[in-house]
Design an enzyme around this catalytic site. Structure first.
Site, short mmCIF file in Angstrom:
data_model
loop_
_atom_site.label_atom_id
_atom_site.label_comp_id
_atom_site.label_asym_id
_atom_site.label_seq_id
_atom_site.Cartn_x
_atom_site.Cartn_y
_atom_site.Cartn_z
N CYS A 2 0.85 -1.19 0.00
CA CYS A 2 0.00 0.00 0.00
C CYS A 2 0.89 1.25 0.00
O CYS A 2 1.85 1.33 0.77
CB CYS A 2 -0.89 -0.01 1.23
SG CYS A 2 -2.02 1.38 1.36
N CYS A 10 -4.46 1.65 7.54
CA CYS A 10 -3.75 0.71 6.65
C CYS A 10 -3.64 -0.67 7.30
O CYS A 10 -3.22 -0.79 8.45
CB CYS A 10 -2.36 1.24 6.33
SG CYS A 10 -1.50 0.28 5.07
N HIS A 21 -8.22 4.10 -8.26
CA HIS A 21 -8.33 5.27 -9.13
C HIS A 21 -8.70 6.52 -8.33
O HIS A 21 -9.42 6.44 -7.33
CB HIS A 21 -9.40 5.05 -10.20
CG HIS A 21 -9.03 4.06 -11.23
ND1 HIS A 21 -9.19 2.70 -11.05
CD2 HIS A 21 -8.50 4.21 -12.46
CE1 HIS A 21 -8.78 2.06 -12.13
NE2 HIS A 21 -8.35 2.95 -13.01
N CYS A 44 -4.13 -0.77 -0.12
CA CYS A 44 -4.70 -1.95 0.54
C CYS A 44 -6.22 -1.75 0.60
O CYS A 44 -6.72 -0.64 0.40
CB CYS A 44 -4.11 -2.13 1.94
SG CYS A 44 -4.68 -0.94 3.18
#
Length: 85
Positions: A2, A10, A21, A44
């Site tokens: 990530c 995270c 995106h 992630c």
């Protein structure tokens, strides 16, 4: 891996990482239209949810901040690995 690395969000699990995106109109995002593929980052599943506004309570400003940070880290990585030219 990530590249968003949002503190407290995270999950650190590379097997959940995908290309996330941008959700910004300036990057081509529109109703039912994804941003151009170059405008994104490796995220992630938990960080991806956060920058897409699905839970985690990130403000719109923080979503933009972390996505821009992720793009700044992801795009050079893709260049270095020869994925993009």
């Amino acid at each position: 891996m990530c590249t968003l690395l949002i503190p407290g969000i995270c999950n650190g699990r590379p097997e959940t990482s995908v290309w996330a995106h941008s959700n910004q109109a300036i990057h081509g995002k529109g109703k039912g239209i994804k941003a151009h593929d170059v405008f994104g980052c490796i995220a992630c599943s938990d960080c991806h949810d956060a920058v897409d506004g699905r839970g985690h309570g990130l403000s719109a400003e923080d979503q933009i901040y972390y996505l821009n940070k992720g793009m700044a880290l992801s795009i050079p990585m893709l260049l270095n690995f020869g994925v993009i030219q």
